[in-house]
Design a protein around this motif. Structure first.
Motif, PDB file in Angstrom:
ATOM      1  N   PHE A 144     -12.728  -0.567   7.063  1.00  0.00           N
ATOM      2  CA  PHE A 144     -11.778  -1.965   7.620  1.00  0.00           C
ATOM      3  C   PHE A 144     -10.339  -2.436   7.776  1.00  0.00           C
ATOM      4  N   LEU A 145      -9.659  -3.124   8.242  1.00  0.00           N
ATOM      5  CA  LEU A 145      -8.707  -3.666   8.335  1.00  0.00           C
ATOM      6  C   LEU A 145      -8.003  -2.039   9.110  1.00  0.00           C
ATOM      7  N   VAL A 146      -8.938  -1.733  10.761  1.00  0.00           N
ATOM      8  CA  VAL A 146      -8.759  -0.741  11.148  1.00  0.00           C
ATOM      9  C   VAL A 146      -7.842  -1.152  12.681  1.00  0.00           C
ATOM     10  N   TRP A 348       4.585 -10.011   8.403  1.00  0.00           N
ATOM     11  CA  TRP A 348       4.240  -9.674   7.824  1.00  0.00           C
ATOM     12  C   TRP A 348       2.914  -8.769   8.397  1.00  0.00           C
ATOM     13  N   VAL A 349       2.597  -8.182   8.834  1.00  0.00           N
ATOM     14  CA  VAL A 349       2.365  -6.706   8.729  1.00  0.00           C
ATOM     15  C   VAL A 349       2.958  -5.670   8.259  1.00  0.00           C
ATOM     16  N   LEU A 350       4.259  -5.910   8.062  1.00  0.00           N
ATOM     17  CA  LEU A 350       5.021  -4.713   7.215  1.00  0.00           C
ATOM     18  C   LEU A 350       4.897  -5.515   5.953  1.00  0.00           C
ATOM     19  N   MET A 351       4.584  -6.143   5.048  1.00  0.00           N
ATOM     20  CA  MET A 351       4.620  -6.547   3.936  1.00  0.00           C
ATOM     21  C   MET A 351       2.826  -5.863   3.313  1.00  0.00           C
ATOM     22  N   ALA A 352       2.509  -5.879   3.954  1.00  0.00           N
ATOM     23  CA  ALA A 352       0.330  -4.815   3.211  1.00  0.00           C
ATOM     24  C   ALA A 352       0.550  -2.862   3.893  1.00  0.00           C
ATOM     25  N   GLY A 353       1.487  -2.903   5.324  1.00  0.00           N
ATOM     26  CA  GLY A 353       0.442  -1.755   5.686  1.00  0.00           C
ATOM     27  C   GLY A 353       2.012  -1.049   5.562  1.00  0.00           C
ATOM     28  N   VAL A 355       1.080   0.490   2.257  1.00  0.00           N
ATOM     29  CA  VAL A 355       1.057   0.591   1.091  1.00  0.00           C
ATOM     30  C   VAL A 355       1.855  -1.085   0.925  1.00  0.00           C
ATOM     31  N   THR A 356       1.518  -1.456   0.527  1.00  0.00           N
ATOM     32  CA  THR A 356       1.524  -2.959  -0.131  1.00  0.00           C
ATOM     33  C   THR A 356       3.663  -3.112  -0.642  1.00  0.00           C
ATOM     34  N   GLN A 357       4.363  -3.923  -0.496  1.00  0.00           N
ATOM     35  CA  GLN A 357       5.590  -3.870  -1.253  1.00  0.00           C
ATOM     36  C   GLN A 357       5.418  -3.520  -3.100  1.00  0.00           C
ATOM     37  N   GLU A 358       4.322  -4.039  -3.238  1.00  0.00           N
ATOM     38  CA  GLU A 358       3.956  -3.684  -4.829  1.00  0.00           C
ATOM     39  C   GLU A 358       3.244  -2.115  -5.379  1.00  0.00           C
ATOM     40  N   ILE A 359       3.089  -2.187  -4.575  1.00  0.00           N
ATOM     41  CA  ILE A 359       2.614  -0.465  -4.350  1.00  0.00           C
ATOM     42  C   ILE A 359       3.802   0.538  -4.456  1.00  0.00           C
ATOM     43  N   ALA A 360       4.481   0.336  -3.131  1.00  0.00           N
ATOM     44  CA  ALA A 360       5.687   0.628  -3.392  1.00  0.00           C
ATOM     45  C   ALA A 360       6.276   0.775  -4.334  1.00  0.00           C
ATOM     46  N   SER A 373       3.036   5.478 -15.357  1.00  0.00           N
ATOM     47  CA  SER A 373       2.140   5.113 -13.926  1.00  0.00           C
ATOM     48  C   SER A 373       0.501   3.868 -13.964  1.00  0.00           C
ATOM     49  N   THR A 374       1.125   3.301 -13.136  1.00  0.00           N
ATOM     50  CA  THR A 374      -0.269   1.856 -12.615  1.00  0.00           C
ATOM     51  C   THR A 374      -0.868   1.967 -11.469  1.00  0.00           C
ATOM     52  N   LEU A 375      -0.788   3.736 -11.193  1.00  0.00           N
ATOM     53  CA  LEU A 375      -1.025   3.706  -9.850  1.00  0.00           C
ATOM     54  C   LEU A 375      -1.989   4.552 -10.203  1.00  0.00           C
TER      55      LEU A 375
HETATM   56  C1  LIG Z   1      -2.212  -5.627  10.495  1.00  0.00           C
HETATM   57  C2  LIG Z   1      -2.831  -4.754   9.452  1.00  0.00           C
HETATM   58  C3  LIG Z   1      -3.358  -2.917  10.306  1.00  0.00           C
HETATM   59  C4  LIG Z   1      -3.603  -2.566   9.643  1.00  0.00           C
HETATM   60  N1  LIG Z   1      -4.402  -1.137  10.074  1.00  0.00           N
HETATM   61  C5  LIG Z   1      -4.763  -0.250   9.103  1.00  0.00           C
HETATM   62  C6  LIG Z   1      -5.137   0.713  10.022  1.00  0.00           C
HETATM   63  O1  LIG Z   1      -4.681   1.410  10.899  1.00  0.00           O
HETATM   64  N2  LIG Z   1      -6.134   2.059   9.194  1.00  0.00           N
HETATM   65  C7  LIG Z   1      -6.083   1.923   8.336  1.00  0.00           C
HETATM   66  O2  LIG Z   1      -6.353   2.875   7.582  1.00  0.00           O
HETATM   67  N3  LIG Z   1      -5.835   0.750   7.682  1.00  0.00           N
HETATM   68  C8  LIG Z   1      -5.122  -0.415   7.764  1.00  0.00           C
HETATM   69  N4  LIG Z   1      -4.418  -1.514   6.906  1.00  0.00           N
HETATM   70  C9  LIG Z   1      -5.500  -1.334   6.490  1.00  0.00           C
HETATM   71  C10 LIG Z   1      -3.652  -1.219   4.614  1.00  0.00           C
HETATM   72  O3  LIG Z   1      -3.553  -0.090   4.528  1.00  0.00           O
HETATM   73  C11 LIG Z   1      -4.291  -2.276   3.498  1.00  0.00           C
HETATM   74  O4  LIG Z   1      -4.259  -3.600   3.830  1.00  0.00           O
HETATM   75  C12 LIG Z   1      -3.513  -2.261   2.668  1.00  0.00           C
HETATM   76  O5  LIG Z   1      -3.432  -0.658   1.977  1.00  0.00           O
HETATM   77  C13 LIG Z   1      -3.171  -2.974   1.245  1.00  0.00           C
HETATM   78  O6  LIG Z   1      -4.997  -2.604   1.529  1.00  0.00           O
HETATM   79  P1  LIG Z   1      -5.199  -4.387   0.702  1.00  0.00           P
HETATM   80  O7  LIG Z   1      -5.457  -5.353   1.362  1.00  0.00           O
HETATM   81  O8  LIG Z   1      -6.988  -4.776   0.607  1.00  0.00           O
HETATM   82  O9  LIG Z   1      -4.540  -4.795  -0.289  1.00  0.00           O
HETATM   83  P2  LIG Z   1      -5.242  -4.850  -2.120  1.00  0.00           P
HETATM   84  O10 LIG Z   1      -5.180  -3.439  -2.324  1.00  0.00           O
HETATM   85  O11 LIG Z   1      -6.755  -5.915  -2.425  1.00  0.00           O
HETATM   86  O12 LIG Z   1      -4.410  -5.642  -2.952  1.00  0.00           O
HETATM   87  C14 LIG Z   1      -3.738  -7.430  -3.359  1.00  0.00           C
HETATM   88  C15 LIG Z   1      -2.687  -7.473  -3.869  1.00  0.00           C
HETATM   89  O13 LIG Z   1      -2.742  -6.020  -5.361  1.00  0.00           O
HETATM   90  C16 LIG Z   1      -1.453  -6.004  -5.126  1.00  0.00           C
HETATM   91  N5  LIG Z   1      -1.713  -4.721  -6.047  1.00  0.00           N
HETATM   92  C17 LIG Z   1      -2.438  -3.925  -6.255  1.00  0.00           C
HETATM   93  N6  LIG Z   1      -2.444  -3.129  -7.406  1.00  0.00           N
HETATM   94  C18 LIG Z   1      -1.212  -2.994  -7.830  1.00  0.00           C
HETATM   95  C19 LIG Z   1      -0.695  -2.673  -8.538  1.00  0.00           C
HETATM   96  N7  LIG Z   1      -1.040  -1.383  -9.636  1.00  0.00           N
HETATM   97  N8  LIG Z   1       0.816  -3.120  -8.984  1.00  0.00           N
HETATM   98  C20 LIG Z   1       0.736  -3.791  -8.535  1.00  0.00           C
HETATM   99  N9  LIG Z   1       0.122  -4.660  -7.145  1.00  0.00           N
HETATM  100  C21 LIG Z   1      -0.999  -4.040  -7.268  1.00  0.00           C
HETATM  101  C22 LIG Z   1      -1.235  -5.650  -4.111  1.00  0.00           C
HETATM  102  O14 LIG Z   1       0.600  -5.134  -3.885  1.00  0.00           O
HETATM  103  C23 LIG Z   1      -1.320  -6.404  -3.249  1.00  0.00           C
HETATM  104  O15 LIG Z   1      -0.553  -7.671  -3.067  1.00  0.00           O
HETATM  105  C24 LIG Z   1      -4.074  -2.322   8.338  1.00  0.00           C
HETATM  106  C25 LIG Z   1      -2.844  -3.358   7.572  1.00  0.00           C
HETATM  107  C26 LIG Z   1      -3.148  -4.888   8.363  1.00  0.00           C
HETATM  108  C27 LIG Z   1      -2.533  -5.714   7.373  1.00  0.00           C
END
Ligand SMILES: Cc1cc2nc3c(=O)[nH]c(=O)nc-3n(C[C@H](O)[C@H](O)[C@H](O)COP(=O)(O)OP(=O)(O)OC[C@H]3O[C@@H](n4cnc5c(N)ncnc54)[C@H](O)[C@@H]3O)c2cc1C
Length: 375
Positions: A144-146, A348-353, A355-360, A373-375
């Motif tokens: 997904f999201l590849v 916004w791509v940088l906010m999610a990938g 890893v998200t800012q929260e995960i970082a 640890s919360t991960l």
């Molecule tokens: C444009 C784009 C391109 C991408 N390209 C690829 C790609 O080529 N290959 C690939 O494999 N993936 C790709 N991704 C996927 C990307 O790696 C994921 O979107 C990312 O890892 C976050 O996963 P999620 O979107 O399912 O968010 P979720 O895991 O559902 O998280 C949702 C929210 O919950 C928060 N959250 C979850 N757990 C915690 C915690 N323990 N503590 C605090 N907050 C938490 C997150 O920070 C976030 O705010 C891409 C994403 C985007 C948007």
């Protein structure tokens, strides 16, 4: 900033080129050909692999220069080929030599397929399965999201081949090099906020056969094979953040100097110029930090926490710079075809990938600060 970028002559690929590719959902073929002729897709691959034999520091310099010249997130395939190539160079087999050369020359484009609909931040939930069959494996699952779905020729796909051992979720995950034209591989683009020229969506694997020779690393140890490239990816994302921040800042300065209100350039007002100066100061620190972390990575140091920090800071400074630029452009920034309008969506791509800012931050809190640890 970078002698690599200085030697690239990116002048044919300015704002109009990139805004056009994004608006038309068209892969930047001319740019890709231009950088491929100079083997930039293999910048960090060894010369024996057909690459330029440089390090992550040089890749980050190139990324900053290309992004800030107008490419924005359009630089993504370059990072992808370099990092996938490094994984294959380190963990692949002799038979992958020709493939590596093809990556460096841009004949192949290799993406990473880790994320699934139920496994984003938490890869322990990966459900794609590869079961042994004859001399290879048969894969069933959906990624997904590849990114780069249409133009990519190959993907590194992470699948479960055995149950996790001793509560360690990463054990039993195997990494495969998958040819996207193989039988049983389908893909579906999902319309998205940005990256229409490098579209994201689903990679659907239905009874797809992969030979044993395309297992990258040891069976069950795919996460180990990927882990160093994932660290490099976070640092490279810091470089993308710096590039986007610089691109937004430079366009805002240009607009602030030419746009007039009340009989003077809007940039003559402190309300306009001070936020731009603040971004400039933060950007200088960000660039120095990203390059320093990349250099330490090249020396073989453990920089996992700093890599997360580089990714986090890159996204934050980019977001602040783009938001500030949007205020400076005001109504004009709303218009399609302007760079700032594209950047508002790309940032916004940088906010999610990757890893998200929260995960970082959660990673830094635990590994850097010693908190639970919360991960
Ligand atoms: C444009 C784009 C391109 C991408 N390209 C690829 C790609 O080529 N290959 C690939 O494999 N993936 C790709 N991704 C996927 C990307 O790696 C994921 O979107 C990312 O890892 C976050 O996963 P999620 O979107 O399912 O968010 P979720 O895991 O559902 O998280 C949702 C929210 O919950 C928060 N959250 C979850 N757990 C915690 C915690 N323990 N503590 C605090 N907050 C938490 C997150 O920070 C976030 O705010 C891409 C994403 C985007 C948007």
């Amino acid at each position: 900033m970078s002698s690599i970028v200085d030697g690239l002559d990116l002048s044919p690929f300015g704002d109009d080129y990139w805004n056009g590719c994004e608006a038309q959902g068209r892969f930047p073929e001319e740019f890709w050909r231009h950088v491929s002729e100079r083997r930039v897709p293999g910048l960090i691959l060894s010369r024996e692999s057909g690459g330029l034999g440089m390090g992550l520091r040089e890749l980050c310099e190139a990324v900053m220069g290309i992004v800030s010249s107008g490419a924005g997130i359009g630089v993504y395939p370059l990072i992808s080929n370099n990092l996938a190539g490094k994984v294959i160079e380190s963990f692949g087999k002799d038979r992958h030599r020709e493939f590596l050369r093809g990556l460096a020359e841009g004949r192949y484009l290799c993406g990473l397929a880790v994320t699934e609909e139920q496994a984003g931040s938490d890869p322990s939930g990966i459900g794609a399965r590869a079961r042994r069959s004859g001399s290879g494996y048969v894969i069933e699952g959906r990624k997904f999201l590849v990114a780069n779905l249409i133009r990519a020729t190959h993907y590194l796909v992470l699948c479960r081949t055995s149950e996790p051992e001793g509560g360690r979720w990463w054990k039993g995950l195997t990494l495969f090099l998958l040819d996207k034209s193989s039988p049983g591989v389908e893909f579906a683009v999902r319309p998205s906020l940005s990256m229409g020229h490098l579209p994201v969506g689903e990679l659907v694997l239905k009874g797809c056969t992969v030979g044993e020779e395309d297992v990258i690393g040891e069976p069950g140890a795919g996460w180990v094979a990927l882990s160093r490239a994932l660290v490099a990816d976070r640092i490279a994302y810091g470089a993308v953040g710096a590039g986007i921040a610089e691109l937004a800042l430079s366009r805002a300065i240009r607009w602030a100097s030419s746009r007039r209100a009340f009989g003077r350039p809007i940039g003559a007002n402190q309300g306009v110029q001070l936020p731009l100066a603040a971004i400039s100061a933060k950007l200088s620190a960000l660039k120095a930090y990203v390059l320093q972390v990349a250099e330490r990575f090249d020396r073989g140091e453990s920089v996992e926490v700093d890599a997360m920090a580089a990714k986090y800071l890159g996204a934050e400074v980019a977001m602040e710079s783009v938001s500030t630029a949007m205020r400076v452009f005001a109504g004009h920034g709303f218009l399609k075809g302007t760079t700032v309008e594209r950047l508002v969506r790309e940032v916004w791509v940088l906010m999610a990938g990757p890893v998200t800012q929260e995960i970082a931050l959660a990673y830094i809190a635990h590994r850097g600060l010693g908190l639970p640890s919360t991960l």
